[in-house]
Structures are given as C-alpha cells and as structure tokens.
Motif scaffolding. Sequence first.
Motif, PDB file in Angstrom:
ATOM      1  N   TYR A   1       0.803  -1.215   0.000  1.00 51.34           N
ATOM      2  CA  TYR A   1       0.000   0.000   0.000  1.00 51.34           C
ATOM      3  C   TYR A   1       0.842   1.273   0.000  1.00 51.34           C
ATOM      4  O   TYR A   1       0.393   2.320  -0.499  1.00 51.34           O
TER       5      TYR A   1
ATOM      6  N   ILE B   1       1.418   1.851  -3.596  1.00 51.74           N
ATOM      7  CA  ILE B   1       0.140   2.121  -4.259  1.00 51.74           C
ATOM      8  C   ILE B   1      -0.307   3.556  -3.982  1.00 51.74           C
ATOM      9  O   ILE B   1      -0.738   4.281  -4.893  1.00 51.74           O
TER      10      ILE B   1
ATOM     11  N   ALA C   1      -2.161  -0.767 -10.137  1.00 53.80           N
ATOM     12  CA  ALA C   1      -2.291  -1.105  -8.720  1.00 53.80           C
ATOM     13  C   ALA C   1      -2.402  -2.607  -8.511  1.00 53.80           C
ATOM     14  O   ALA C   1      -1.839  -3.151  -7.545  1.00 53.80           O
TER      15      ALA C   1
END
Length: 376
Positions: free
Chosen positions: A77, A80, A314
Amino acid sequence: MFTFRRSTMGIAALAVAALALTACSSTASTTGGSASAVDAKTATSASAFGDLDGLAAAAKAEGSLNVIALPDDWANYGKIIEAFKAKYGITVNSASPDASSAEEITAITSLAGQDTAPDVVDVGPAVALANTDKFAPYKVSAWGDIPDENKESTGLWVNDYTGLMSIGYNSNVIKTAPAKLDDLLGADYKGKVAINGDPTQAGAAFAAVGLAAVQSGGTLDDFQPGIDFFQKLNKAGNFLTVDPTPATIASGETAVVFDWSYNNLAAAAATPGWKTTILPGTAYGSYYNQAISKDAPHPAAARLWQEFLYSPDAQNLYLAAGAFPVLLSSMTTAGTVDAAAEAAVGKMPDTFVSPTSDQSTAAAALLSTNWAAAIQ
C-alpha cells in the motif's frame, strides 16, 4: 520496518489519530469543473461524471482522500498510495495504519460529518458483510472482469486481493519449519505462537482460525475444529495472546506467527532469520474488500481511488508484494500482468479454499460465541 495491520487499538486512540489528519479541503458532495452538476455521493460509476477523466477532474477539485488501516508494507500500500498521488496530484491522508477491520467501521461512525472521516475502507469479509449499510454502491470500469463471486451485485463491496494464510517463524529459534499443524502443539513452541489480532475483529486472525479448521478436519462451513485447535494450543502453553509487532518478532517474543503470506514475506525482508512456510494440504485464503463510505467527505476522490485500485498498475503492485489480485486471471488473458512479479510469487495452489459470504457470516457468529472461552 514492516507494520502488522489489524491489531487492536483503543477506539478513543483511533478517533484522536484520525482527528489529527490534515484536511486541506472541505467536504464537497457536488463537484466542480465539467461534472459540476454531479452529486458525487450518489455516483455509481464513472459515467456519472461523463467518463474517467471527468471523475478525475472532480476528485482533483476535492483535493484530498482519507484512507485508514493501510500500512505501507501491507500488500504494497505504500507504493500504491505514492503511485496514486503521483498520477493525480491528490493528497492522501492515511490514518491509524494498525487499526483492525472493525475499527475502520468505528471510525466511519464516530467521525461522521467530519472532514477527517474515512472515505474508503479495506476490510475483511465478516466486517464487510455486517456493515453494508455504511457503504455506497459503486462499479469500477473493470467491473465486467471481476468474477461475480468476488463482488456485491451493486458494488457495495468488491474483493481486491488475497494471500495465503502462512506460518512465519524465527529460524534462529525454531530450527525446523512446522510440517503440519499439530507440530505447533509440541514443546519446542512453548509460549511462541501468535496470530495477527483478535479473530472476532481482524481479518488475518479470522483466517488463521479458518486455516486451522480446514487443516483439522473442519470445513469452511464449520470453523469449530479451528477454534478447538487454538484451545489445545492455549492449554499446551504455546499460544500467545500478544499482537505481533516488528519489535516482538525481532526480539523473538513472537517467534511463530500465523499471518498472510505477504505480511510474513515483508517480515522476512526486515528481520534476519525470519522464514515463511505454507502448510501442505488445503491452503486457505480470503479476499479483503474495498468499500466506499456512503458519508465519504471526498466522494469523488473515493471513487477515483477505487478506479485506480482496479487498474493494472495497482493490481500489479499488489502482486509484487505477494498478494494475489482479484483481476489476475483477466490481466493474464489481456497480457497486462507483471510476469516477473508473478514468477517471483508463484502460482495459486490447486487446493486453495476461500469462504463464501454466507460461510464468513456463519463463522463470524461462531467465533463471537466461542472464541473468548476457548482461549481463557
């Protein structure tokens, strides 16, 4: 250092942390620019804004996105979020990275009406299914490529990625990897085995019980053998009611940890001697779920975030961290999968099981009734 998400923290602390977020823009349910007539809170697809460019313009006008419970090294994350910021120039306010799935929902409720409330959540299946009344329906542009079993029909929640429930262990302390579940009941594991959170609140801990169930003669319809295993582990003195952290892993306090494969791989990168094993036999996985808060203070940015998460960019970042993205099959067909990342992670096992919505709901109810007594 890596961070173990989904540990339990006080609700008051969660609220304080969220209130500390920088909120550079005010809540805007009606967006500006080419989509000036659109109420972003009611938009169910990018077509409400004309197209994806119109949605992006509306999100940029809002200027911010509030996320919660997303550690940088949980399923990639950190990268991302940075990729989203770089692509759209939108500020991402990240609150309480170690919060549990249940605490994400608490934040939606306790911070309702405030600019610091979460716009989106990433939660385990039991929590998602129990809180659909707090979510807004939205279908991303890749909706048709997401299998029906991986999404709520109107888009209230959508699976995003899964891992395999694994066992991480300190090879400096545990010289031989456990070859079967019952190995953990042995004297070598005295006071050493932990799970990532409380299974009545945290998705990773819920999955640890699920793995124990299917490895102990149970099924996805019957988690009781999994609860029974942890009761035996506790009576043997081997179970720790301690949430694992980088410090407990580095010190050897939690020398053995049930967690998602992508988390144990992240731990291995940070802790010398930390290794990961997948038990032979039935492998257990469970998708996490994206959802948009119906009271999102940045509703266009929330929807743009969803669009980004289900883009190849992603989805491949999930894969690079060892998390299997929900669009892996369709990306393989389309030729957009990161082949190097897929080769490094390996294929999903043939004996992989994942609970359905109904099975997750039933297991959550069983855990709510039986878990606390089992580990007393």
